[in-house]
Design a protein around this motif. Structure first.
Motif, PDB file in Angstrom:
ATOM      1  N   TRP A 139     -19.800  -1.660 -47.833  1.00  0.00           N
ATOM      2  CA  TRP A 139     -18.548  -1.535 -47.300  1.00  0.00           C
ATOM      3  C   TRP A 139     -18.399  -1.341 -45.750  1.00  0.00           C
ATOM      4  O   TRP A 139     -17.801  -1.707 -45.161  1.00  0.00           O
ATOM      5  N   ASN A 165     -22.675   0.504 -52.538  1.00  0.00           N
ATOM      6  CA  ASN A 165     -21.438   0.336 -52.374  1.00  0.00           C
ATOM      7  C   ASN A 165     -20.908   0.688 -50.834  1.00  0.00           C
ATOM      8  O   ASN A 165     -20.259  -0.118 -49.861  1.00  0.00           O
ATOM      9  N   LYS A 224     -11.929   5.129 -55.092  1.00  0.00           N
ATOM     10  CA  LYS A 224     -12.090   3.930 -53.935  1.00  0.00           C
ATOM     11  C   LYS A 224     -10.636   3.802 -53.350  1.00  0.00           C
ATOM     12  O   LYS A 224     -10.781   3.143 -52.044  1.00  0.00           O
ATOM     13  N   LEU A 261     -13.574  -5.245 -50.431  1.00  0.00           N
ATOM     14  CA  LEU A 261     -14.679  -4.130 -50.030  1.00  0.00           C
ATOM     15  C   LEU A 261     -15.307  -3.736 -51.239  1.00  0.00           C
ATOM     16  O   LEU A 261     -16.359  -3.155 -51.118  1.00  0.00           O
ATOM     17  N   THR A 288      -9.650   1.791 -44.181  1.00  0.00           N
ATOM     18  CA  THR A 288     -10.101   0.867 -43.497  1.00  0.00           C
ATOM     19  C   THR A 288      -8.995   0.495 -42.298  1.00  0.00           C
ATOM     20  O   THR A 288      -7.957   0.672 -42.731  1.00  0.00           O
TER      21      THR A 288
END
Length: 393
Positions: free
Chosen positions: A323, A319, A210, A291, A215
């Motif tokens: 996200w 997820n 992760k 997130l 981002t």
């Protein structure tokens, strides 16, 4: 490659974790791409990695087999080999030796450098005590089957302290990263083990991958950082900064990952992060906290599900939807799961979230203490009922 002393031996600060080896088909962890996995493990060793970690359940009990093959041709002698005792399989104390010998056979070796009781929690540790596994471990040591004995841990700080104080452990393995400084064993637990002289091995430094997701906010922190390096490097450097940490495990499954992480290890140091570096990591942490909806690391301890639900992958697609704010990119993936009990005959253990009957068997198995049935309900609401993923956060 840099090294730190583990049992007075030089040990690579980067360890090769074999829970996420390359597979033939993405999403199907049971079918390892054996030629590629062997090639990658050997490449890592050739780059200076001398710590190899696997376990009984990884890749549907096939990881140890592949590791055993990879360590032929002289590679076994170059590494510290580590696997883990499947405590949940034990019915009687003698099962310790029974499974250990099965694992040695799969790994094609006559001894282990480290043997860890796998994923201890408060409940599982009670089982360890009931079966008197400390006595079994001492017997295995005297027989030369294992050199060092320890435990890997998933639980809270209080339980970690209880376990680490209960025995004269050689080593412990904990989940630790910049998101987990106050969860799992915690930073306090890490330092407590260090004060007791117990070396710490770290797993999940990237939180199941992760912490390498890009981002816009994360890229802003990267671009403004005084030190320019990748998301993976930032996460690894954070853990290597602690003197108590001897080895950081990474589940590398491409040559590029191996080379990048080895290069990162060359730059690592204890207490080497500047105030500016720590500020960058704090910014990255804050951005990721917004997130990550369900903290599943896809360890698969919850599998197999009695109802055939592919729990980790259902939580993963949820997820991803949260996200990105949209279910569209993952809808086809979700639709590929078996949607009915009848369809499970052709896709065993690959069922969709709505097949969950909330039996609760997964709850005690999850090292992240996730309310899995509730998460599966959310996944079904998004991908079956069309609920906007942004509305469930």
């Amino acid at each position: 490659m840099k090294y730190r002393k583990l049992f007075d031996e030089d040990t690579s600060i980067l360890g090769f974790g074999c829970m996420r080896l390359p597979t033939i088909k993405e999403g199907d962890t049971t079918k390892i791409n054996q030629p590629e996995a062997i090639k990658q493990i050997r490449h890592g060793i050739d780059q200076g990695i001398n710590y190899i970690d696997t376990a009984w359940p990884y890749h549907n009990q096939e990881s140890e087999v592949v590791v055993g093959k990879a360590l032929q041709d002289g590679y076994r002698e170059k590494v510290k080999l580590v696997t883990k005792a499947p405590v949940w399989e034990y019915k009687v104390p003698e099962d310790f030796e029974k499974y250990l010998k099965l694992q040695l056979e799969k790994l094609q070796t006559d001894h282990l450098d480290i043997y860890l009781l796998h994923a201890l929690s408060k409940m599982r540790f009670s089982r360890v005590q009931e079966l008197k596994l400390f006595e079994q471990a001492e017997k295995a040591k005297k027989a030369g089957l294992i050199k060092h004995f320890g435990f890997s841990f998933h639980g809270n700080y209080e339980t970690f302290i209880e376990i680490i104080d209960a025995y004269d452990w050689d080593v412990t393995q904990i989940q630790f990263n910049y998101m987990d400084v106050n969860s799992q064993a915690t930073e306090k637990g890490l330092k407590y083990a260090g004060k007791k002289g117990i070396p710490v091995i770290v797993m999940e430094p990237l939180l199941g991958g992760k912490l390498v997701r890009q981002t816009d906010e994360g890229l802003k922190f990267l671009n403004e950082a005084k030190t320019q390096q990748s998301l993976a490097a930032w996460a690894l450097q954070f853990v290597w900064n602690y003197s108590e940490v001897k080895v950081v495990l990474s589940g590398m499954n491409t040559m590029e990952m191996i080379d990048e992480n080895c290069a990162s290890a060359d730059r690592a140091g204890i207490n080497s992060l500047s105030d500016e570096d720590l500020a960058t990591i704090a910014g990255l942490k804050a951005s990721f906290e917004k997130l990550i909806y369900i903290p599943c690391t896809r360890c698969e301890y919850c599998m197999p599900c009695p109802s055939g639900v592919n729990i980790p992958m259902n939580l993963r697609v949820l997820n991803e939807a949260v996200w990105t704010g949209s279910a569209a990119s993952m809808q086809s993936w979700f639709d590929g799961f078996a949607q009915t009990e009848e369809a499970l005959a052709e896709k065993p253990n690959n069922g969709a979230a709505q097949l969950c009957i909330e039996c609760g068997q997964c709850l005690d198995k999850c090292p992240q203490s996730i309310n899995i049935p509730e998460g599966l309900k959310k996944a079904a609401s998004v991908f079956v009922d069309g609920v906007d993923p942004k509305s469930i956060v």
